[in-house]
Design a protein around this motif. Structure first.
Motif, PDB file in Angstrom:
ATOM      1  N   LEU A   1       1.279  -0.938  -0.116  1.00 13.72           N
ATOM      2  CA  LEU A   1       0.867  -0.058   0.486  1.00 13.72           C
ATOM      3  C   LEU A   1       0.935   1.461   0.190  1.00 13.72           C
ATOM      4  O   LEU A   1       1.061   2.150  -0.905  1.00 13.72           O
ATOM      5  CB  LEU A   1      -0.924   0.224   1.520  1.00 13.72           C
ATOM      6  CG  LEU A   1      -1.732   1.640   0.695  1.00 13.72           C
ATOM      7  CD1 LEU A   1      -2.755   0.726  -0.098  1.00 13.72           C
ATOM      8  CD2 LEU A   1      -2.656   1.483   3.013  1.00 13.72           C
ATOM      9  N   VAL A   2       1.963   1.107   1.139  1.00 14.44           N
ATOM     10  CA  VAL A   2       3.056   2.281   0.987  1.00 14.44           C
ATOM     11  C   VAL A   2       3.787   3.380  -0.306  1.00 14.44           C
ATOM     12  O   VAL A   2       3.626   3.237  -1.209  1.00 14.44           O
ATOM     13  CB  VAL A   2       3.560   2.923   2.188  1.00 14.44           C
ATOM     14  CG1 VAL A   2       4.723   3.803   2.006  1.00 14.44           C
ATOM     15  CG2 VAL A   2       2.592   2.262   2.871  1.00 14.44           C
ATOM     16  N   LEU A   3       4.061   1.774  -0.836  1.00 13.45           N
ATOM     17  CA  LEU A   3       4.586   1.705  -1.959  1.00 13.45           C
ATOM     18  C   LEU A   3       3.916   2.018  -3.026  1.00 13.45           C
ATOM     19  O   LEU A   3       4.371   2.288  -4.053  1.00 13.45           O
ATOM     20  CB  LEU A   3       5.679   0.455  -2.124  1.00 13.45           C
ATOM     21  CG  LEU A   3       6.628   0.601  -3.234  1.00 13.45           C
ATOM     22  CD1 LEU A   3       7.614   1.855  -3.227  1.00 13.45           C
ATOM     23  CD2 LEU A   3       7.226  -0.714  -3.161  1.00 13.45           C
TER      24      LEU A   3
ATOM     25  N   ILE B   1       6.513  -7.182  -4.584  1.00 11.12           N
ATOM     26  CA  ILE B   1       7.062  -5.970  -5.664  1.00 11.12           C
ATOM     27  C   ILE B   1       6.011  -6.480  -6.840  1.00 11.12           C
ATOM     28  O   ILE B   1       6.339  -5.169  -7.276  1.00 11.12           O
ATOM     29  CB  ILE B   1       8.519  -6.628  -6.207  1.00 11.12           C
ATOM     30  CG1 ILE B   1       9.520  -6.423  -5.134  1.00 11.12           C
ATOM     31  CG2 ILE B   1       9.234  -6.363  -7.186  1.00 11.12           C
ATOM     32  CD1 ILE B   1      11.101  -7.275  -5.037  1.00 11.12           C
ATOM     33  N   LEU B   2       5.616  -7.020  -7.172  1.00 13.10           N
ATOM     34  CA  LEU B   2       4.952  -7.674  -8.288  1.00 13.10           C
ATOM     35  C   LEU B   2       4.276  -6.529  -8.350  1.00 13.10           C
ATOM     36  O   LEU B   2       3.476  -6.021  -9.386  1.00 13.10           O
ATOM     37  CB  LEU B   2       4.370  -8.911  -7.965  1.00 13.10           C
ATOM     38  CG  LEU B   2       3.081  -9.557  -9.193  1.00 13.10           C
ATOM     39  CD1 LEU B   2       4.130  -8.959 -10.709  1.00 13.10           C
ATOM     40  CD2 LEU B   2       2.940 -10.457  -9.222  1.00 13.10           C
ATOM     41  N   ASP B   3       3.037  -6.477  -6.650  1.00 11.28           N
ATOM     42  CA  ASP B   3       1.907  -5.495  -6.660  1.00 11.28           C
ATOM     43  C   ASP B   3       1.887  -4.284  -7.047  1.00 11.28           C
ATOM     44  O   ASP B   3       1.271  -3.198  -6.662  1.00 11.28           O
ATOM     45  CB  ASP B   3       0.952  -6.553  -5.740  1.00 11.28           C
ATOM     46  CG  ASP B   3       0.423  -7.906  -6.115  1.00 11.28           C
ATOM     47  OD1 ASP B   3      -0.614  -7.596  -7.083  1.00 11.28           O
ATOM     48  OD2 ASP B   3       0.198  -8.325  -5.288  1.00 11.28           O
ATOM     49  N   SER B   4       3.345  -3.779  -6.075  1.00 14.71           N
ATOM     50  CA  SER B   4       3.872  -2.518  -5.885  1.00 14.71           C
ATOM     51  C   SER B   4       3.839  -2.383  -7.577  1.00 14.71           C
ATOM     52  O   SER B   4       3.593  -0.630  -7.779  1.00 14.71           O
ATOM     53  CB  SER B   4       4.980  -2.330  -5.219  1.00 14.71           C
ATOM     54  OG  SER B   4       4.607  -2.921  -3.998  1.00 14.71           O
ATOM     55  N   PHE B   5       4.844  -2.689  -8.160  1.00 13.29           N
ATOM     56  CA  PHE B   5       6.062  -2.101  -9.545  1.00 13.29           C
ATOM     57  C   PHE B   5       3.861  -2.209 -10.481  1.00 13.29           C
ATOM     58  O   PHE B   5       4.656  -1.499 -12.019  1.00 13.29           O
ATOM     59  CB  PHE B   5       6.789  -2.534  -9.460  1.00 13.29           C
ATOM     60  CG  PHE B   5       7.830  -1.958  -8.659  1.00 13.29           C
ATOM     61  CD1 PHE B   5       8.411  -0.761  -9.455  1.00 13.29           C
ATOM     62  CD2 PHE B   5       8.301  -2.596  -7.814  1.00 13.29           C
ATOM     63  CE1 PHE B   5       9.352  -0.498  -8.645  1.00 13.29           C
ATOM     64  CE2 PHE B   5       9.156  -2.024  -6.877  1.00 13.29           C
ATOM     65  CZ  PHE B   5       9.917  -0.972  -7.093  1.00 13.29           C
TER      66      PHE B   5
ATOM     67  N   ILE C   1      -7.612   3.795  -0.188  1.00 15.02           N
ATOM     68  CA  ILE C   1      -8.581   3.402   0.430  1.00 15.02           C
ATOM     69  C   ILE C   1      -9.071   1.874  -0.704  1.00 15.02           C
ATOM     70  O   ILE C   1      -8.641   0.987  -0.354  1.00 15.02           O
ATOM     71  CB  ILE C   1      -9.843   4.366   0.516  1.00 15.02           C
ATOM     72  CG1 ILE C   1      -9.281   4.846   1.406  1.00 15.02           C
ATOM     73  CG2 ILE C   1     -10.722   3.690   0.501  1.00 15.02           C
ATOM     74  CD1 ILE C   1     -10.591   5.658   1.882  1.00 15.02           C
ATOM     75  N   PHE C   2      -9.469   2.669  -2.313  1.00 19.44           N
ATOM     76  CA  PHE C   2      -8.822   1.546  -3.236  1.00 19.44           C
ATOM     77  C   PHE C   2      -8.237  -0.108  -3.121  1.00 19.44           C
ATOM     78  O   PHE C   2      -7.917  -0.048  -3.294  1.00 19.44           O
ATOM     79  CB  PHE C   2      -9.301   2.561  -4.269  1.00 19.44           C
ATOM     80  CG  PHE C   2     -10.877   2.603  -4.426  1.00 19.44           C
ATOM     81  CD1 PHE C   2     -11.851   2.095  -5.005  1.00 19.44           C
ATOM     82  CD2 PHE C   2     -10.832   4.230  -4.200  1.00 19.44           C
ATOM     83  CE1 PHE C   2     -12.858   2.437  -5.322  1.00 19.44           C
ATOM     84  CE2 PHE C   2     -11.837   4.539  -4.956  1.00 19.44           C
ATOM     85  CZ  PHE C   2     -13.519   4.034  -5.278  1.00 19.44           C
ATOM     86  N   LYS C   3      -6.804   0.901  -3.118  1.00 23.71           N
ATOM     87  CA  LYS C   3      -5.542   0.175  -3.219  1.00 23.71           C
ATOM     88  C   LYS C   3      -5.641  -0.688  -1.631  1.00 23.71           C
ATOM     89  O   LYS C   3      -5.540  -1.861  -2.441  1.00 23.71           O
ATOM     90  CB  LYS C   3      -4.238   0.967  -3.357  1.00 23.71           C
ATOM     91  CG  LYS C   3      -4.482   1.289  -4.032  1.00 23.71           C
ATOM     92  CD  LYS C   3      -2.306   1.669  -4.432  1.00 23.71           C
ATOM     93  CE  LYS C   3      -1.752   2.084  -5.629  1.00 23.71           C
ATOM     94  NZ  LYS C   3      -1.691   1.698  -6.883  1.00 23.71           N
TER      95      LYS C   3
END
Length: 278
Positions: free
Chosen positions: A81-83, A143-147, A200-202
């Motif tokens: 969420l943060v990244l 890494i997969l979901d952040s990038f 919030i959506f993330k």
């Protein structure tokens, strides 16, 4: 001018009320079934429990390892969420406020991705993750979901940023602020409402994400809450302990429900944020 409710308005309100019941009734049914005993459940699934068995929740917590799964979920969702929110904010700024050659082409590629089903990327993603030795790893999943940028979040926040006056950036640059300084000190504070909405959506998307953790995590000690409850459901063909399973489902749903209860106005506003501000 005062608006008087018409017959059509009454019909729409009735339909919305019935729609709300179709959502709330299953939740209420799961709650009171989770407080029954298994014999009561199999005798009559619609009857109210004779005695409220709150111990079902303790059994679910220990039997399904919800504590460990919740810790894994907090780590996965929190860091992602943060990244991910920071990267989305940075990307939206670059694509809406920074002038560079090829920006229109990049936007065209992003818009083109809207017409490509996300399921098509699963195989190449898995091959890449396997080659990088990032499978069966919560960090690899982060890494997969952040990038892996979401077009919806990018358009939502980009539409908000486009409404901000450019004079503020120009004044900051005259005062000697760097490009990142303008982004961090000017754009981010002014875009806080949009960033909060995207976050919030993330959160809801990450917490309810089942497919990626199910595909990439093979170690039960690394399961997120969604995958953990899936395997708990599979156990029902051997144990048939349905009341404990329903108690586990309620525990798993609580964070999403609480998030919606406390931030429902932001969630509703966020659905049209880009259109209103853009």
């Amino acid at each position: 001018m005062e608006h008087r409710a018409t017959f059509v308005d009454g019909i729409w309100r009735l339909l919305l009320f019935l729609w709300a019941l179709t959502i709330l009734f299953p939740l209420a049914w799961i709650v009171y079934v989770s407080l029954k005993s298994n014999p009561e459940f199999f005798q009559n699934i619609w009857s109210l429990p004779k005695k409220l068995l709150w111990s079902n929740y303790a059994n679910a917590w220990h039997s399904y390892g919800l504590g460990k799964a919740m810790i894994n979920t907090v780590y996965y969702v929190g860091v992602s969420l943060v990244l991910g929110t920071f990267l989305t904010t940075l990307n939206a700024y670059a694509l809406t406020r920074v002038q560079f050659r090829g920006r229109a082409f990049v936007w065209s590629l992003i818009m083109l991705s809207l017409f490509l089903p996300g399921i098509n990327a699963l195989v190449p993603q898995y091959v890449l993750m396997k080659q990088l030795d990032l499978t069966n790893s919560l960090t690899g999943l982060i890494i997969l979901d952040s990038f892996g940028e979401s077009v919806f979040f990018l358009l939502l926040l980009g539409g908000f940023m486009q409404s901000l006056p450019k004079e503020l950036e120009e004044s900051a640059k005259i005062d000697g602020a760097s490009l990142f300084g303008v982004f961090w000190r000017i754009i981010v504070p002014l875009s806080t409402p949009g960033i909060v909405t995207v976050a919030i959506f993330k959160f809801l998307s990450l917490y309810n994400n089942f497919l990626h953790p199910f595909i990439y995590l093979g170690d039960p000690d690394k399961y997120t809450i969604a995958v953990n409850m899936y395997h708990a459901n599979i156990q029902m063909q051997y144990t048939a302990d349905w009341v404990t399973l329903f108690a586990g489902v309620i525990v798993a749903m609580l964070p999403s429900i609480l998030m919606y209860v406390f931030f429902q106005r932001k969630i509703v506003e966020g659905a049209t944020l880009g259109a209103v501000k853009g």
